[in-house]
Write an enzyme that holds these catalytic residues in place. Structure first.
Site, PDB file in Angstrom:
ATOM      1  CG  ASP A   2     168.550  75.422  58.412  1.00 35.10           C
ATOM      2  OD1 ASP A   2     168.567  76.165  57.407  1.00 35.10           O
ATOM      3  OD2 ASP A   2     168.403  75.847  59.568  1.00 35.10           O
ATOM      4  CG  ASP A  20     166.893  78.554  53.916  1.00 33.96           C
ATOM      5  OD1 ASP A  20     165.704  78.315  54.225  1.00 33.96           O
ATOM      6  OD2 ASP A  20     167.585  79.383  54.507  1.00 33.96           O
ATOM      7  CD  GLU A  21     164.030  75.890  57.585  1.00 27.53           C
ATOM      8  OE1 GLU A  21     164.137  75.548  58.766  1.00 27.53           O
ATOM      9  OE2 GLU A  21     163.150  76.666  57.162  1.00 27.53           O
TER      10      GLU A  21
END
Lengths: 366, 424
Positions: free
Chosen positions: B30, B124-125
């Protein structure tokens, strides 16, 4: 109004009548039957405003009159009564009472004068056709009709009436089925009408396998069929059917003759691993051999090989396997003839040596 | 790659000391305050300062903010004006979706060095299934360190990493230490570690499901055991069954490597408040239809059914329309837009527009019997797409679009570095 009838005489016509009644209705009276008693006859009518079915049955203990009550409930009651039961129906005030043995039912009625009727059939072309002939024409073509297509004129079966006979054509834009029936029709010109999908399916159910003749009247807006005591009327779809002659392929030079049953079984097995949504399978023909392959998004694969009667160079072509199996299901002969041209042209399927029925399937790019 | 080679050699002794092979090993990576961190990296003078990212200069809503801003109590979704009250020195930064997509793509691509089983969960993960890499790289914890190092090497950004035996526990673990954290929950400890956690803290359990569970006395994950799985299955189907396992640290969900084929492809935009000018509406319609059509073509899709919707202050004027044959052309979509405008719209003031292609399917797969392919139009589309792919969206566009909205594109939460989701 009053009548008595044996359950078993009533059941079959009642089932046919209920086929016309739509399950969900906006107009309450459309879920009802129009019930009329005159002398020793019971007249029953059902409609969905597009299709109307009308039949008469001999009854006993009558008292003339007219009413309207739920078709589905009446059918369910009759169906669940024991075989050989005698049914007494009578109307008192605004209720209709159905009695049989120790069973008693009371149903609500609606004013029969509210019951809508499909307009009378205009002058048109009339002809007689054997039940089994008409049934065969419908069975062999109805699977190719479109369902809820925005091209509304495809959601039905096109009947082409000419001196040559009766031709039925159905297409959904991806495949086409046409079949000719030897029927004597007196008409100076060729007439095309489109009968809605629902009417065709109901007609297919009504027609039996005997060669008893029925009368068919085709007007400008309606088609009317008379089977002895029963009449079936449907509105026609107001639209122009596409030029189907143009899409029947000409000049295919790759002629494959295969065993129909073996091909059908191979395709059915291969289809298990085809893409569930698009159903694409790859056909590869080479001298004496047809290979069929399919794979799905999980990278699972199926492959079948079949000996066929073919010489004429290699060709790879993709098809929706469902369209192919649908056709093989209505071909009665042991062999099937498949005529191909190239991988982007449609394919013609028929019984070898029989021009009566033709099936066209458009390929897929795989 | 050199970095890994040297690491690999030392792995053998490392492995000997930690011989346990986990039955399943999932890592969640993350990125910390992703957009804001990129901005701080690109502009050194902003480092250590509160930065709030908004949608363009006109944007009034904080999309995300730096950790320095979060210290003032600024949160995602807050209005810029509110945020300024908490932190007068907040730096407003217009978002640059292209740049974020670029950084994200390079990170996601690099992760595949560790395992091919990478699921890009959002911009973003990412989930990594490292079950089958334990003999190659070493323990899951070691691989988590590798992920952090790799992300830093590629982007000079920090991330938080969670490691466990299933996706839900890994995601929960990653949340425990932020920023720049690394949390390991071995699969045999998952159940006990989650026992006291409120069910609604797990990813995928919203208030609705939480409320349902609360009525059955399930507020913490540990309560779930008492509830028969059938109760959840009856109400929520397979999702319900998954939730039952999730709460007990045994989420069966796989790491999905491929992007599923799209259920829909759509674009929408907010219009100037209370628009009633038909020409402006048509421009917005053309703008969105063009985006949908170009995106269909880019991924070789076409669609037969479209949702066209216009939002008034209180309700949607909308319908689903069908075409006779599938299309990827803006002309066909605009025909439906005009139909909506002509037949459904009674000059109500409008605020928003949505154009969505429903259940797109691979283009030109099933050949049609009655429609001629329009080769001229096909060639035009190809030329148009080539110019715009090279010089940017709408470099070549119809004249009407000269007056199109200036509001910048927004990066969607479902963005992916490949396939039809690679769009902004």
């Amino acid at each position: 109004m009053k009548f008595s009838i044996e359950r078993d005489l009533l059941l079959k016509p009642l089932q046919s009548l209920c086929g016309v009644v739509e399950k969900r209705q906006t107009l309450p009276i459309l879920s009802n039957l129009l019930v009329k008693v005159e002398k020793d006859k019971l007249f029953l009518t059902s409609t969905d405003l597009e299709v109307e079915m009308h039949t008469s049955i001999s009854v006993k203990g009558t008292d003339p009159g007219e009413t309207s009550f739920s078709a589905r409930k009446f059918l369910d009651i009759c169906r669940t009564l024991p075989e050989g039961a005698l049914i007494d129906v009578s109307k008192e005030a605004s209720k209709v009472t159905i009695k049989s043995g120790k069973s008693r039912f009371s149903l609500t009625t609606l004013d029969p004068s509210e019951f809508p009727s499909v307009d009378a059939v205009e002058q048109g072309i009339s002809f007689s056709i054997a039940q089994n002939t008409f049934r065969r024409l419908i069975e062999k073509t109805q699977f190719a009709m479109a369902q809820q297509d925005v091209r509304y004129y495809l959601n039905g079966l096109m009947l082409e009436l000419s001196q040559k006979g009766l031709r039925c054509v159905a297409t959904d834009g991806h495949r086409l089925a046409m079949c000719d029936g030897d029927v004597e029709i007196r008409t100076p010109e060729i007439k095309q009408v489109i009968v809605p999908r629902k009417a065709i399916i109901e007609l297919g159910r009504l027609l039996d396998t005997t060669d008893d003749e029925i009368r068919v009247d085709v007007g400008t807006n309606h088609i009317h069929t008379v089977f002895g005591e029963t009449t079936f009327t449907s509105k026609l779809i107001d639209g122009r059917f596409p030029d189907y002659q143009r899409v029947v392929p000409q000049g295919g030079n790759k002629i494959v003759i295969a065993d129909k049953e073996l091909l059908k079984q191979s395709l059915t097995r291969v289809s298990i691993l085809s893409n569930e949504k698009y159903r694409g399978v790859r056909f590869t023909v080479s001298d004496g051999l047809l290979q069929v392959q399919a794979h799905n998004p999980d990278q699972e694969e199926a492959e079948e090989e079949l000996s066929v009667d073919y010489t004429g160079g290699d060709l790879e072509i993709g098809f929706n396997v469902t369209y192919f199996i649908d056709v093989l299901n209505v071909i009665p002969t042991d062999k099937v003839q498949i005529v191909l041209l190239d991988s982007s042209s449609s394919c013609l399927i028929q019984e070898p040596g029989n021009e009566d029925c033709k099936y066209v399937v458009m390929p897929m790019r795989l | 790659m050199h970095f890994f080679k040297s690491k690999l050699q030392s792995d053998f002794s490392y492995k000997m000391k930690h011989p346990v092979i986990w039955p399943r090993a999932i890592i969640l990576m993350d990125m910390n305050a992703f957009f804001a961190s990129i901005e701080q990296m690109d502009r050194p003078k902003w480092r250590g300062k509160p930065v709030g990212v908004t949608n363009g200069r006109q944007g009034t809503c904080i999309i995300t903010c730096s950790y320095e801003a979060r210290a003032f109590g600024i949160k995602t979704g807050m209005r810029l004006r509110e945020a300024r009250l908490l932190c007068p020195d907040l730096i407003q930064c217009p978002s640059r979706p292209d740049r974020y997509a670029e950084v994200s793509s390079s990170i996601m691509e690099a992760l595949s060095i560790i395992t091919p089983d990478v699921e890009v969960f959002s911009v973003d993960e990412a989930f990594l299934d490292v079950t089958h890499c334990q003999n190659l790289h070493g323990t899951p914890e070691h691989m988590a360190h590798m992920v952090k190092q790799l992300v830093y090497n590629v982007s000079h950004l920090h991330c938080s990493v969670g490691v466990s035996g299933d996706k839900t526990t890994a995601k929960f673990a990653a949340k425990l230490h932020k920023p720049d954290g690394l949390t390991v929950i071995p699969p045999w400890e998952s159940k006990q570690r989650l026992a006291n956690v409120p069910v609604t803290e797990l990813c995928g359990i919203n208030k609705g499901i939480g409320g349902f569970l609360a009525r059955y006395g399930v507020t913490r994950c540990g309560d779930m055991e008492k509830l028969p799985i059938g109760v959840l299955a009856k109400r929520f189907g397979n999702l319900g069954r998954r939730i039952w396992y999730m709460c007990q640290g045994a989420d069966p969900e796989q790491v999905h490597v491929s992007v599923n084929s799209p259920k829909s492809i759509g674009h929408g935009k907010v219009m100037p408040p209370a628009t009633i000018d038909r020409e402006i509406i048509l421009t917005y319609m053309k703008h969105m239809s063009d985006k949908v059509a170009a995106r269909l073509r880019r991924h070789q899709f076409e669609a037969k059914r479209f949702f066209i919707g216009l939002r008034t202050q209180h309700y949607w004027i909308a319908d689903k329309f069908s075409l006779s044959v599938p299309t990827d052309s803006v002309h066909d979509i605009m025909m439906l837009c005009r139909l909506l405008l002509d037949e459904y719209w009674n000059e109500e003031p409008l605020f928003q527009l949505q154009v969505t292609a429903l259940s797109p399917s691979p283009a030109n797969m099933q050949l049609e019997m009655f429609s001629e392919t329009n080769d001229k139009q096909k060639r035009l589309h190809t030329a148009l797409d080539q110019v715009n792919d090279r010089y940017g969206e709408f470099t070549l566009a119809s004249a009407r679009l000269l007056k199109r909205s200036e509001m910048p594109n927004v990066i969607a939460p479902g963005w992916k570095p490949f396939g039809h989701r690679k769009t902004i």
